[in-house]
Design a protein around this motif. Structure first.
Motif, short mmCIF file in Angstrom:
data_model
loop_
_atom_site.label_atom_id
_atom_site.label_comp_id
_atom_site.label_asym_id
_atom_site.label_seq_id
_atom_site.Cartn_x
_atom_site.Cartn_y
_atom_site.Cartn_z
N ILE A 16 0.87 -1.17 0.00
CA ILE A 16 0.00 0.00 0.00
C ILE A 16 0.90 1.22 0.00
CG2 ILE A 16 -0.17 0.01 2.53
CD1 ILE A 16 -3.04 1.09 2.18
N GLU A 17 0.51 2.27 -0.75
CA GLU A 17 1.33 3.48 -0.80
C GLU A 17 0.45 4.71 -0.80
OE1 GLU A 17 2.23 4.62 -5.40
OE2 GLU A 17 3.55 3.11 -4.51
N LYS A 18 1.03 5.81 -0.30
CA LYS A 18 0.30 7.06 -0.18
C LYS A 18 1.26 8.22 -0.37
CE LYS A 18 -2.89 10.09 1.07
NZ LYS A 18 -4.00 10.44 0.14
N ASP A 19 0.85 9.21 -1.19
CA ASP A 19 1.63 10.43 -1.38
C ASP A 19 1.14 11.51 -0.43
OD1 ASP A 19 3.27 9.52 -3.50
OD2 ASP A 19 1.59 9.77 -4.89
N PHE A 20 2.09 12.38 0.01
CA PHE A 20 1.78 13.47 0.91
C PHE A 20 2.43 14.77 0.42
CE2 PHE A 20 1.80 9.59 3.44
CZ PHE A 20 0.61 9.67 4.13
N PHE A 21 1.86 15.88 0.84
CA PHE A 21 2.46 17.20 0.63
C PHE A 21 2.87 17.41 -0.83
CE2 PHE A 21 3.73 15.92 5.04
CZ PHE A 21 2.79 16.70 5.69
N ARG A 22 1.85 17.39 -1.69
CA ARG A 22 2.03 17.63 -3.11
C ARG A 22 3.03 16.65 -3.74
NH1 ARG A 22 2.15 24.26 -3.66
NH2 ARG A 22 0.10 24.63 -2.70
N LYS A 23 2.97 15.42 -3.29
CA LYS A 23 3.76 14.31 -3.81
C LYS A 23 5.25 14.45 -3.56
CE LYS A 23 0.41 12.93 -7.32
NZ LYS A 23 0.20 12.53 -8.72
N ALA A 24 5.64 15.36 -2.66
CA ALA A 24 7.05 15.45 -2.29
C ALA A 24 7.44 14.30 -1.38
CB ALA A 24 7.33 16.78 -1.59
N TRP A 25 6.50 13.76 -0.62
CA TRP A 25 6.74 12.63 0.28
C TRP A 25 5.92 11.43 -0.19
CZ3 TRP A 25 10.01 12.80 4.60
CH2 TRP A 25 10.48 14.07 4.94
N LYS A 26 6.50 10.25 -0.06
CA LYS A 26 5.79 9.02 -0.41
C LYS A 26 6.07 7.99 0.68
CE LYS A 26 5.56 7.62 -4.66
NZ LYS A 26 4.09 7.61 -4.92
N LEU A 27 5.00 7.38 1.21
CA LEU A 27 5.11 6.34 2.23
C LEU A 27 4.60 5.02 1.66
CD1 LEU A 27 5.66 5.53 5.22
CD2 LEU A 27 3.26 6.11 5.68
N ARG A 28 5.39 3.95 1.85
CA ARG A 28 5.00 2.64 1.36
C ARG A 28 5.13 1.61 2.48
NH1 ARG A 28 8.19 4.17 -3.19
NH2 ARG A 28 6.95 4.44 -5.08
N LEU A 29 4.18 0.70 2.52
CA LEU A 29 4.23 -0.46 3.41
C LEU A 29 4.04 -1.70 2.56
CD1 LEU A 29 4.28 -1.66 6.29
CD2 LEU A 29 1.79 -1.41 6.31
N THR A 30 5.02 -2.61 2.62
CA THR A 30 5.00 -3.79 1.76
C THR A 30 5.23 -5.04 2.59
OG1 THR A 30 5.97 -2.44 -0.02
CG2 THR A 30 5.93 -4.83 -0.33
N ALA A 31 4.37 -6.04 2.40
CA ALA A 31 4.54 -7.36 3.01
C ALA A 31 5.03 -8.31 1.92
CB ALA A 31 3.24 -7.86 3.61
N ASN A 32 6.29 -8.72 2.01
CA ASN A 32 6.95 -9.50 0.97
C ASN A 32 6.89 -10.99 1.26
OD1 ASN A 32 8.24 -7.11 -0.49
ND2 ASN A 32 9.06 -6.86 1.58
N ASP A 33 6.66 -11.78 0.22
CA ASP A 33 6.69 -13.24 0.31
C ASP A 33 5.93 -13.73 1.55
OD1 ASP A 33 7.29 -15.87 -0.20
OD2 ASP A 33 9.38 -15.74 0.44
N LEU A 34 4.63 -13.48 1.54
CA LEU A 34 3.81 -13.70 2.73
C LEU A 34 3.92 -15.11 3.28
CD1 LEU A 34 0.53 -11.78 1.81
CD2 LEU A 34 2.21 -11.18 3.55
N PHE A 35 4.04 -16.11 2.43
CA PHE A 35 4.02 -17.50 2.90
C PHE A 35 5.41 -18.14 2.88
CE2 PHE A 35 -0.08 -16.50 0.86
CZ PHE A 35 -0.89 -16.57 1.97
N HIS A 36 6.44 -17.35 2.62
CA HIS A 36 7.84 -17.81 2.66
C HIS A 36 8.02 -19.10 1.86
CE1 HIS A 36 11.71 -17.65 5.32
NE2 HIS A 36 11.93 -17.39 4.04
N GLN A 37 7.68 -19.01 0.56
CA GLN A 37 7.73 -20.19 -0.30
C GLN A 37 8.74 -20.04 -1.44
OE1 GLN A 37 5.89 -23.13 0.14
NE2 GLN A 37 5.54 -22.19 2.12
N THR A 38 9.75 -19.17 -1.24
CA THR A 38 10.72 -18.95 -2.32
C THR A 38 11.99 -19.77 -2.13
OG1 THR A 38 11.57 -17.01 -1.13
CG2 THR A 38 9.92 -16.63 -2.84
N ASN A 39 12.00 -20.71 -1.18
CA ASN A 39 13.20 -21.50 -0.98
C ASN A 39 13.47 -22.38 -2.21
OD1 ASN A 39 10.75 -22.84 -0.03
ND2 ASN A 39 12.08 -24.56 0.51
#
Length: 792
Positions: free
Chosen positions: A716-739
């Motif tokens: 999920i991502e959100k821009d702030f203050f006329r897009k000068a700031w960007k905040l992202r939250l990412t959950a990677n490889d949720l089930f840990h199946q890349t072995n």
């Protein structure tokens, strides 16, 4: 797509005929200065992207256009977007002349585009362009993660490959870069990734495919830059911080650009290996677990470049790139061995102390010779890679209820020097024909020394001559290429070329009983691409490319990398380059791409655990098989509605390896399935929710059966203050199946492996952009792409 501020010009004479046409326009500002722009040609009525590109000199040109009506969208961060409505007037070569764009503070008429630009575009030549900015890829913690999340890009044992093609060269804009330099690129600056499946002879023959990472340009005048702070945490490895900063300053004819990144924290990798020899005469069961708990003390990458542009058509640039990696931490190993005589448990702890220091100096000269795009380029590069390892090892072993221990030291140093000089000439003939030719000379030298010391206590270490060695390797490669692009009639375009490379090398090592090799060989690598426009929306293509993959320098070095008392990793001085002949046919219809291909490989490079000198010892090393046949079938599609953007790919491939040299048990080939999807949901223009997943099915090839892998990522991502700031939250490889896991057999030994990485984590990223959001023409091109790739 959200509303954009623009003014709409309906021209009286611009033309896009039903036959192939070329579109040209010169973009300037009110001060009569050229403006660097991003240009997109959108079809009507669906607003799908037909062509797009970056034009730093403001000279926009698109060829092979078949749409009768379209929108030309010109955008620049410092000027108002401009949209031109183009209509059919049956003219084959529309020249829109000069367009003056206005400053952003001018209030202009609003134009609404009904759909978002697609996340992926499929070119008629088979190239895939993946949008990063604004997609789930922008929430990645590193460029490696961006590539791993791109369609058709596969990571295997640290190598970056393209599905159906093989290992790829990595470019940053027009610069070839190393893996370490790639990791230093701020993800927030990446605009898109281009996956070139059929590279021309202009690229080194080393790359079976090319991946270009296109970044945002900064400022045309003044100062601009960005700062990004990321923090990643996983239960498996712990926390990791990544700080990235870059900036550009331009005044008059001078431009200065710099970047710095710092990565600290923890990383982890666990490898479980089971080796069995069921025959009672040589019975063995070995269960080995190796746990790398790495401490990233200081992973820094930095660069500084200066460019002088005396005229609009000429520039000189000089740049420096470097990285410093200091790694600590520990490697824990436990090997339980049962054989016909003994039962033992062998434990070791390795205290890691490793330092890498790399430097590169690059000089470029470039001159544009005419308005059509003809030009001359000359460049030179000097790179130096140095690694020092000072590992201390403690062994604690129990055999048949008797225990003993010993101390070891593994001291290694190696350096690699690469120099490369090249010159390229491009001549454009009219709107359909272009000639490219050039020469290149590359010199590489690598030398290393390994001192493996053994003692029963802290004092009295003695050199083990069987595990210690000296190594030197020198290589010289002159090369020349020719490439021609043209048209046959109104519907067929072609690109054909040939590259010749002469390789001379000398190898000396004291390992074993000593070895000295000296050899020269020449290779010719042709390529051909044919594209036919069946209709205004359907293209078909046919291509052939010949490529080579030379072994990495350290893969030739027979020095010892300790894993446990019975397992080591060693290079193989006898490795030969693998040569590939790749054929592909495909079609492109709107945003749907289908392709089928066949690759024939001579001397494919593989790897295996081979029996060592002792009855229970094994050496992991690279080897050549005899030949390999690979076929693949792939389909991709992108669709877009106002709030949902989706890209999807499915590939089916099968490989069959053959070999008569080793006592290998080759597996029966079976098809491998690859599925990829990425989706972006725009929630009322307030924030974006993103979903990405891929699945790589079981693969049966050569010696190996590799088990399936998969990943699911949410962001999920959100821009702030006329897009000068960007905040992202990412959950990677949720089930840990890349072995990575699988099995293979060598002689009388059956081997199973399972390697787990720290890919399942949560990342928080905050980016701040400052300064004038203008664009720049800072350019620097590397001339040692394949050699730097082999230095890893």
């Amino acid at each position: 797509m959200p509303c954009v501020t623009a003014f709409l010009l309906t021209l009286a004479h611009p033309t896009l005929g039903q036959s192939l046409s070329t579109l040209k326009v010169r973009v300037i500002n009110v001060r009569q200065e050229p403006v660097a722009v991003e240009a997109r040609l959108l079809s009507l009525p669906d607003s799908a992207v037909v062509r797009s590109g970056s034009f730093p000199d403001g000279l926009v040109s698109f060829t092979a256009i078949r749409q009768s009506t379209a929108l030309l969208w010109l955008s620049s961060l410092s000027y108002a977007d401009t949209i031109l409505h183009l209509e059919n007037r049956n003219r084959p070569k529309p020249d829109l002349g000069t367009i003056i764009v206005q400053d952003r503070n001018v209030q202009l008429e609003e134009v609404r585009i009904s759909r978002q630009a697609p996340l992926a575009r499929y070119g008629s030549n088979g190239t895939v362009s993946m949008q990063v900015a604004g997609s789930i890829l922008a929430g990645s913690t590193s460029v490696a993660q961006v590539l791993e999340r791109s369609p058709g890009v596969i990571f295997t044992d640290g190598r970056i490959s393209v599905a159906g093609k093989g290992e790829a060269l990595i470019f940053l804009n027009n610069q070839a870069i190393t893996y370490e330099q790639m990791m230093a690129i701020p993800v927030s600056r990446i605009v898109r990734v281009e996956i070139i499946a059929n590279p021309s002879s202009r690229y080194d023959a080393e790359g079976k495919a090319v991946i270009r990472i296109i970044t945002r340009t900064n400022s045309e005048r003044g100062t601009a830059g960005s700062v990004t702070q990321q923090y990643t945490y996983s239960n498996f490895a712990g926390g990791e911080g990544n700080t990235l900063a870059d900036g550009t300053y331009r005044r008059g004819k001078w431009t200065i650009a710099g970047n710095y990144s710092l990565r600290t924290g923890k990383d982890r990798e666990v490898l479980s290996t089971t080796r069995t020899r069921p025959d009672s005469a040589i019975f063995l069961r070995s269960e080995l677990t190796t746990d790398w708990q790495r401490r990233l003390r200081n992973y820094s990458a930095y660069g500084l470049g200066v460019q002088y542009t005396p005229t609009e058509n000429t520039y000189y640039s000089f740049s420096y790139r470097g990285n410093l990696d200091r790694q600590g931490g520990h490697q824990f190993s436990r090997n339980s061995i049962d054989d016909a005589v003994n039962q033992g448990i062998y434990n070791s702890r390795l205290d890691k102390d490793e330092k890498r220091l790399n430097h590169s100096l690059i000089f470029n000269y470039n001159r544009t010779l005419d308005s059509l795009g003809s030009g001359f380029f000359a460049g030179s590069q000097l790179a130096r890679f140095r690694t020092d390892v000072r590992d201390g090892i403690r062994e604690r072993n129990v055999v048949n209820d008797s225990s003993f221990s010993r101390q070891l030291k593994n001291n290694q140093s190696y350096h690699i020097t690469i120099s490369s000089t090249q010159a390229d000439y491009t001549k454009v003939f009219g709107r359909e024909n272009k000639l490219e030719t050039g020469i290149k000379l590359t010199y590489a030298h690598t030398a290393s020394g390994t001192d493996f010391l053994v003692a029963g206590s802290e004092a009295g270490f003695r050199l083990d001559p069987g595990l210690s060695s000296q190594f030197a390797y020198t290589e010289l490669i002159p090369a020349a290429y020719f490439n021609y692009t043209g048209a046959i009639g109104k519907t067929i375009r072609f690109a054909t070329g040939i590259r010749g490379e002469w390789t001379r090398y000398e190898l000396n090592t004291t390992a074993g009983n000593g070895q000295a090799l000296r050899k020269s060989y020449g290779n010719v690598f042709p390529n051909l691409l044919l594209t036919k426009a069946v209709s205004t929306e359907l293209d078909v293509r046919l291509s052939y490319v010949a490529k080579i993959s030379r072994p990495r320098y350290q893969a030739l070095n027979p020095w010892v990398i300790y894993q446990d008392p019975f397992t080591s990793i060693q290079g193989n001085p006898g490795l030969r380059p693998e040569k590939v002949h790749a054929f592909e046919m495909g079609m492109n219809y709107r945003q749907i791409d289908c392709r089928a291909g066949y690759n024939f490989t001579r001397d494919p490079i593989s790897g295996a655990a081979l029996r060592g000198d002792g009855p229970n010892t094994y050496v992991l090393k690279g080897i050549n098989l005899e030949k390999d046949h690979t076929v693949f079938l792939s389909g991709s599609a992108t669709f877009t509605i106002r709030w949902w953007n989706s890209t999807n790919t499915i590939t089916l491939s099968q490989s069959k390896s053959m070999d008569r040299q080793y006592d290998f048990k080759l597996v029966r080939p079976r098809p491998q399935l690859y599925i990829y999807t990425t989706n972006t949901f725009n929630v009322n223009d307030l924030f974006k929710v993103q979903f990405m997943a891929w699945y790589l099915g079981d693969k049966y090839y050569g010696l190996f059966h590799s088990r399936s892998r998969a990943t699911v990522t949410l962001g999920i991502e959100k821009d702030f203050f006329r897009k000068a700031w960007k905040l992202r939250l990412t959950a990677n490889d949720l089930f840990h199946q890349t072995n990575a896991s699988g099995n293979y057999s060598v002689g009388q030994t059956d081997i199973f492996y399972d390697r787990t990485y720290a890919t399942s984590n949560v990342t928080v990223s905050l980016t701040y952009r400052f300064g004038k959001p203008f664009k720049t023409g800072y350019r620097s091109k590397s001339t040692a792409e394949s050699e730097q790739n082999r230095a890893r």
